[in-house]
Each structure stands twice: as C-alpha cells, then as structure tokens.
Design a protein around this motif. Structure first.
Motif, PDB file in Angstrom:
ATOM      1  N   SER A 137      -4.046 -10.154  -6.360  1.00 29.28           N
ATOM      2  CA  SER A 137      -3.966 -11.074  -5.229  1.00 29.28           C
ATOM      3  C   SER A 137      -2.693 -10.848  -4.422  1.00 29.28           C
ATOM      4  CB  SER A 137      -4.018 -12.523  -5.716  1.00 29.28           C
ATOM      5  OG  SER A 137      -5.270 -12.816  -6.289  1.00 29.28           O
ATOM      6  N   VAL A 138      -1.582 -10.607  -5.122  1.00 23.16           N
ATOM      7  CA  VAL A 138      -0.316 -10.365  -4.422  1.00 23.16           C
ATOM      8  C   VAL A 138      -0.412  -9.110  -3.561  1.00 23.16           C
ATOM      9  CG1 VAL A 138       2.122  -9.789  -4.715  1.00 23.16           C
ATOM     10  CG2 VAL A 138       1.080 -11.566  -6.144  1.00 23.16           C
ATOM     11  N   VAL A 139      -0.878  -8.016  -4.149  1.00 18.20           N
ATOM     12  CA  VAL A 139      -0.980  -6.755  -3.418  1.00 18.20           C
ATOM     13  C   VAL A 139      -1.974  -6.893  -2.268  1.00 18.20           C
ATOM     14  CG1 VAL A 139      -1.643  -4.328  -3.582  1.00 18.20           C
ATOM     15  CG2 VAL A 139      -0.307  -5.389  -5.413  1.00 18.20           C
ATOM     16  N   GLY A 140      -3.098  -7.553  -2.514  1.00 18.45           N
ATOM     17  CA  GLY A 140      -4.096  -7.740  -1.468  1.00 18.45           C
ATOM     18  C   GLY A 140      -3.571  -8.550  -0.311  1.00 18.45           C
ATOM     19  N   ALA A 141      -2.792  -9.591  -0.593  1.00 17.32           N
ATOM     20  CA  ALA A 141      -2.244 -10.432   0.473  1.00 17.32           C
ATOM     21  C   ALA A 141      -1.306  -9.638   1.372  1.00 17.32           C
ATOM     22  CB  ALA A 141      -1.515 -11.628  -0.134  1.00 17.32           C
ATOM     23  N   VAL A 142      -0.495  -8.772   0.773  1.00 14.09           N
ATOM     24  CA  VAL A 142       0.445  -7.979   1.573  1.00 14.09           C
ATOM     25  C   VAL A 142      -0.294  -6.891   2.349  1.00 14.09           C
ATOM     26  CG1 VAL A 142       2.425  -6.418   1.464  1.00 14.09           C
ATOM     27  CG2 VAL A 142       2.385  -8.491   0.058  1.00 14.09           C
ATOM     28  N   ARG A 143      -1.278  -6.259   1.727  1.00 14.84           N
ATOM     29  CA  ARG A 143      -2.025  -5.216   2.438  1.00 14.84           C
ATOM     30  C   ARG A 143      -2.804  -5.803   3.612  1.00 14.84           C
ATOM     31  NH1 ARG A 143      -3.519  -1.470  -2.789  1.00 14.84           N
ATOM     32  NH2 ARG A 143      -1.944   0.142  -2.367  1.00 14.84           N
ATOM     33  N   GLU A 144      -3.258  -7.042   3.483  1.00 15.90           N
ATOM     34  CA  GLU A 144      -3.977  -7.687   4.584  1.00 15.90           C
ATOM     35  C   GLU A 144      -3.035  -8.247   5.641  1.00 15.90           C
ATOM     36  OE1 GLU A 144      -6.364 -10.641   2.703  1.00 15.90           O
ATOM     37  OE2 GLU A 144      -7.505  -9.163   1.532  1.00 15.90           O
ATOM     38  N   ASN A 145      -1.782  -8.503   5.247  1.00 19.26           N
ATOM     39  CA  ASN A 145      -0.798  -9.081   6.170  1.00 19.26           C
ATOM     40  C   ASN A 145       0.528  -8.335   6.038  1.00 19.26           C
ATOM     41  OD1 ASN A 145      -2.343 -11.778   6.906  1.00 19.26           O
ATOM     42  ND2 ASN A 145      -2.442 -11.596   4.672  1.00 19.26           N
ATOM     43  N   PRO A 146       0.560  -7.054   6.378  1.00 16.52           N
ATOM     44  CA  PRO A 146       1.777  -6.269   6.131  1.00 16.52           C
ATOM     45  C   PRO A 146       2.995  -6.735   6.913  1.00 16.52           C
ATOM     46  CG  PRO A 146       0.165  -5.008   7.401  1.00 16.52           C
ATOM     47  CD  PRO A 146      -0.533  -6.234   6.923  1.00 16.52           C
ATOM     48  N   TRP A 147       2.788  -7.493   7.983  1.00 13.61           N
ATOM     49  CA  TRP A 147       3.934  -8.013   8.739  1.00 13.61           C
ATOM     50  C   TRP A 147       4.763  -8.980   7.902  1.00 13.61           C
ATOM     51  CZ3 TRP A 147       4.671 -13.212   9.585  1.00 13.61           C
ATOM     52  CH2 TRP A 147       3.577 -14.047   9.316  1.00 13.61           C
ATOM     53  N   THR A 148       4.129  -9.588   6.883  1.00 15.30           N
ATOM     54  CA  THR A 148       4.833 -10.617   6.124  1.00 15.30           C
ATOM     55  C   THR A 148       5.955 -10.055   5.266  1.00 15.30           C
ATOM     56  OG1 THR A 148       3.218 -10.469   4.292  1.00 15.30           O
ATOM     57  CG2 THR A 148       2.798 -12.114   6.009  1.00 15.30           C
ATOM     58  N   THR A 179       6.709  -2.593   6.225  1.00 16.50           N
ATOM     59  CA  THR A 179       5.594  -3.028   7.079  1.00 16.50           C
ATOM     60  C   THR A 179       4.875  -1.826   7.677  1.00 16.50           C
ATOM     61  OG1 THR A 179       6.504  -5.213   7.582  1.00 16.50           O
ATOM     62  CG2 THR A 179       5.030  -4.244   9.220  1.00 16.50           C
ATOM     63  N   ILE A 180       5.609  -0.835   8.125  1.00 22.30           N
ATOM     64  CA  ILE A 180       5.004   0.367   8.707  1.00 22.30           C
ATOM     65  C   ILE A 180       4.125   1.074   7.683  1.00 22.30           C
ATOM     66  CG2 ILE A 180       5.505   2.683   9.585  1.00 22.30           C
ATOM     67  CD1 ILE A 180       8.009   1.493  10.921  1.00 22.30           C
ATOM     68  N   LEU A 181       4.624   1.227   6.467  1.00 23.72           N
ATOM     69  CA  LEU A 181       3.843   1.918   5.432  1.00 23.72           C
ATOM     70  C   LEU A 181       2.563   1.147   5.108  1.00 23.72           C
ATOM     71  CD1 LEU A 181       6.408   3.604   5.227  1.00 23.72           C
ATOM     72  CD2 LEU A 181       6.253   3.449   2.739  1.00 23.72           C
ATOM     73  N   GLY A 182       2.635  -0.167   5.121  1.00 22.68           N
ATOM     74  CA  GLY A 182       1.449  -0.960   4.864  1.00 22.68           C
ATOM     75  C   GLY A 182       0.445  -0.900   5.996  1.00 22.68           C
ATOM     76  N   GLU A 183       0.935  -1.032   7.224  1.00 20.68           N
ATOM     77  CA  GLU A 183       0.045  -1.039   8.391  1.00 20.68           C
ATOM     78  C   GLU A 183      -0.612   0.309   8.610  1.00 20.68           C
ATOM     79  OE1 GLU A 183       2.181  -4.356  11.314  1.00 20.68           O
ATOM     80  OE2 GLU A 183       2.717  -2.240  11.503  1.00 20.68           O
ATOM     81  N   ARG A 184       0.143   1.379   8.463  1.00 23.81           N
ATOM     82  CA  ARG A 184      -0.332   2.703   8.863  1.00 23.81           C
ATOM     83  C   ARG A 184      -0.983   3.497   7.739  1.00 23.81           C
ATOM     84  NH1 ARG A 184       3.461   4.116  12.984  1.00 23.81           N
ATOM     85  NH2 ARG A 184       2.626   6.238  13.013  1.00 23.81           N
ATOM     86  N   LEU A 185      -0.547   3.261   6.497  1.00 17.23           N
ATOM     87  CA  LEU A 185      -1.020   4.087   5.385  1.00 17.23           C
ATOM     88  C   LEU A 185      -1.670   3.284   4.264  1.00 17.23           C
ATOM     89  CD1 LEU A 185       2.071   6.474   5.091  1.00 17.23           C
ATOM     90  CD2 LEU A 185      -0.098   6.951   6.233  1.00 17.23           C
ATOM     91  N   GLY A 186      -1.646   1.966   4.357  1.00 18.43           N
ATOM     92  CA  GLY A 186      -2.190   1.159   3.277  1.00 18.43           C
ATOM     93  C   GLY A 186      -1.359   1.231   2.010  1.00 18.43           C
ATOM     94  N   VAL A 187      -0.094   1.641   2.136  1.00 13.25           N
ATOM     95  CA  VAL A 187       0.804   1.755   0.991  1.00 13.25           C
ATOM     96  C   VAL A 187       1.478   0.408   0.751  1.00 13.25           C
ATOM     97  CG1 VAL A 187       2.935   2.814   0.141  1.00 13.25           C
ATOM     98  CG2 VAL A 187       1.210   4.216   1.292  1.00 13.25           C
ATOM     99  N   PHE A 188       1.419  -0.076  -0.470  1.00 15.36           N
ATOM    100  CA  PHE A 188       2.138  -1.281  -0.857  1.00 15.36           C
ATOM    101  C   PHE A 188       3.556  -0.858  -1.213  1.00 15.36           C
ATOM    102  CE2 PHE A 188       3.534  -4.298  -4.185  1.00 15.36           C
ATOM    103  CZ  PHE A 188       3.468  -5.475  -3.458  1.00 15.36           C
ATOM    104  N   ALA A 189       4.513  -1.195  -0.365  1.00 22.24           N
ATOM    105  CA  ALA A 189       5.888  -0.737  -0.538  1.00 22.24           C
ATOM    106  C   ALA A 189       6.839  -1.917  -0.516  1.00 22.24           C
ATOM    107  CB  ALA A 189       6.265   0.253   0.571  1.00 22.24           C
ATOM    108  N   LYS A 190       7.890  -1.814  -1.307  1.00 21.74           N
ATOM    109  CA  LYS A 190       8.893  -2.882  -1.336  1.00 21.74           C
ATOM    110  C   LYS A 190      10.263  -2.300  -1.604  1.00 21.74           C
ATOM    111  CE  LYS A 190      10.275  -6.988  -0.891  1.00 21.74           C
ATOM    112  NZ  LYS A 190      11.467  -6.341  -0.284  1.00 21.74           N
ATOM    113  N   LEU A 191      11.148  -2.521  -0.656  1.00 19.56           N
ATOM    114  CA  LEU A 191      12.521  -2.068  -0.830  1.00 19.56           C
ATOM    115  C   LEU A 191      13.280  -3.051  -1.701  1.00 19.56           C
ATOM    116  CD1 LEU A 191      14.565  -4.049   0.936  1.00 19.56           C
ATOM    117  CD2 LEU A 191      13.655  -2.753   2.837  1.00 19.56           C
ATOM    118  N   GLY A 192      14.389  -2.573  -2.218  1.00 14.89           N
ATOM    119  CA  GLY A 192      15.344  -3.429  -2.913  1.00 14.89           C
ATOM    120  C   GLY A 192      16.734  -3.014  -2.494  1.00 14.89           C
TER     121      GLY A 192
END
Length: 331
Positions: free
Chosen positions: A225-236, A245-258
C-alpha cells in the motif's frame, strides 16, 4: 555491532569531471538485489551499518499502518515524504492532522520555510514565518500523531524512543530488514532513526517494492500500500523537479533519498538498489542508483538518459556545460 562505513570499506561510486579533468570523486558502498531478493552485485562494504535517515520513512510508514493508522492515497504518500513544502503538500499534512483531531501545534518537528524555491520566495516576500508544517518531515510527524490517536497513545511524547509508537515502528523495521536494529538515535527532524546494515536496508525496501496488496500477510499488504500510494502520487514524496518525484513519474521507480548521501530505489520489476556516499554528498546518488538499475537490466538506457537530463548533473563553466556528474560503477 558492525561498524559504520569507513574509508577502507568504500569504493568509487561517481566522478565529477570538468573539461575532461576529474575534479572530484564520490566514494561509498552500494548493493543491488535481483527481483527475487538475492544479491546481484555489491560495491564496497555492503554489511556496514548506516543511519538510513529519510530512506527509512517508507518502513516507518508501514509500521504506522500495522498500528491501525488509516492512511491511503496522498496522505499515505506524505507519510513517507521528504517534501518541499509546497501549498499542495501542506494541505495534505493539514488533512492528516484534522483527521487526528489535532492542530499544527502538535507537530514535534522544527520550524522551517519551504525548500521549494517558488514557495520559499513567496514566503519571504510575504513575511510568512517558518513553521513546522512546512518542514520536509511534517507528513511523517502528522502520520505518527494520527497513529497515536488511533491507539489511544499519548501524543505529547510521541518522539521518545520508548514511546509505544516508536517501539512498534522499530519492531516493524526489524521485520522488514530481517535483522536487529543496531543503534537508535535522533534524526534531524527530532524523530528516532535506527541503524541497520546497507544490505538490511536494501532487503527492507525490496520487500516493500515486491509486496502484493493481495498477500495473506498484513505486513506485506501494508508495505504494498505504501509503495502503491507513492507510485500513484509521486509528487507527494518530494516535489517539483526533485529526483525522487522525477524517478517515480517518469520511470515508475520507487525512490527515497536520505540525508548524508543515502539513496534507495526499486524498479518496477523489483530490482533494488541501496547506497551510501561516504562523504554524505547527495548530488551523485540518484544517477548512481539509476545506472545500477539500468545495467542490472531493470531500466532501458534510453529512458535513463532522458531522465538524467533533469537531475542537474551538468557542470558549468560560465554559461557553458563543461562537465558532468557520472556514475563510476555498473553491474
């Protein structure tokens, strides 16, 4: 306890060239997991312990869901976010607080102005003071408060390491990472952050990225659910022109910086990368992650090349492009 990443345990992950001269080098460690979760490749000491910083937020969000927090869609996306403080982000954070019956005063994160340039400029122009809700971790904090309310836990001390919320979140992290937390300290936003190995972090993110909402196990359903929510709303998860956000919008990659040079990324096929830059620098982390996903066969070279143009990798001399930040490792 294993040690944190050291100079002997690091390898060159990226270079920065200017006019063909390598001006800087970024060293660190990285691990690549295949879609089935096995180690496909590693660079440097992948068993070194690290503080994932905000790369831990997706795992923390799973902990909140397993503690009965009612979060979905944009609100769940914001629970994982290091957002840039736009009005759109703030509106969703306020909605989470309203759902909990709380106000912004309950947030335990420090006050900040938006990091989104347009929003920050407007705040400065309008003499709008810094506030906790604009801080990039406010979504996580609002979601933590909502979780406390859902369980009848005290909200005044929700950031204490031994608070029931934080003990439950720590347990969830250990279940996803498949190892014990090796240290628990305070993150920049005031919330606990837990040390795991780089491989453990990769394992946890991989389990999330490959989980199914139809799994018989609640932990896996919530992770999906967490991954799906971000992939559907990468701006968040970040904001306009931000790498995650770019990786999610353009490539469907679930990415998170730290912070301090940490990056995790899961391609649609489940191939996963986790990396840590020894010097804490962030500028090369996204392109290293993308290059490892591409050379592992999870992304096409053409797609990565197009996205790379929006990751601010160019080095300039006056008005001219004279160099580039480049990944130095491939699978």
């Amino acid at each position: 306890m294993s040690k944190s990443l050291s100079v002997p345990g690091a390898v060159e992950l990226a270079t920065v060239d200017r006019g063909g001269f390598v001006e800087s080098r970024h060293s660190g460690a990285a691990v690549v997991l295949a879609p089935d979760g096995t180690v496909r490749a590693s660079f440097g000491d992948a068993e070194a312990t690290l503080l994932p910083r905000s790369s831990l937020k997706p795992l923390q969000a799973v902990g909140m869901l397993t503690a009965n927090a009612e979060l979905a869609g944009e609100r769940l996306g914001l629970a994982t976010a290091s957002h840039t403080g736009t009005d759109r982000h703030v509106e969703v954070v306020r909605a989470i607080l309203h759902q909990a019956g709380l106000t912004e005063d309950a947030l335990g994160c420090p006050a900040a102005r938006a990091s989104d340039p347009e929003t920050r400029d407007r705040q400065i122009r309008d003499l709008d003071p810094a506030s906790s809700i604009r801080m990039n971790c406010s979504g996580k904090h609002a979601a933590m408060l909502l979780t406390c309310v859902a369980n009848g836990w005290d909200t005044a001390d929700y950031l204490d390491l031994e608070h029931p919320l934080q003990r439950h979140v720590r347990d969830t992290i250990e279940r996803l990472a498949g190892e014990k937390v090796q240290a628990s300290v305070v993150d920049g936003c005031g919330a606990p952050v837990h040390a795991v190995t780089l491989t453990g972090l990769a394992r946890g993110i991989h389990r999330m990225g490959t989980a199914s909402e139809r799994s018989p196990f609640a932990l896996h359903r919530h992770a999906a659910s967490v991954v799906g929510a971000v992939r559907e709303n990468p701006w968040t998860i970040a904001g306009p022109e931000q790498p995650d956000t770019i990786l999610g919008e353009r490539l469907g990659v679930f990415a998170k910086l730290g912070a301090e040079g940490v990056q995790v990324a899961v391609a649609p096929d489940g191939t996963t990368v986790a990396l840590k830059m020894l010097d804490g620098g962030q500028r090369a982390a996204p392109i290293v992650a993308l290059t490892l996903l591409q050379t592992a066969g999870a992304l096409s070279a053409a797609d990565v090349a197009l996205v790379a143009d929006d990751l601010h990798l160019d080095i300039r001399g006056g008005a001219e492009v004279v160099g580039r930040i480049r990944a130095a490792v491939t699978v």
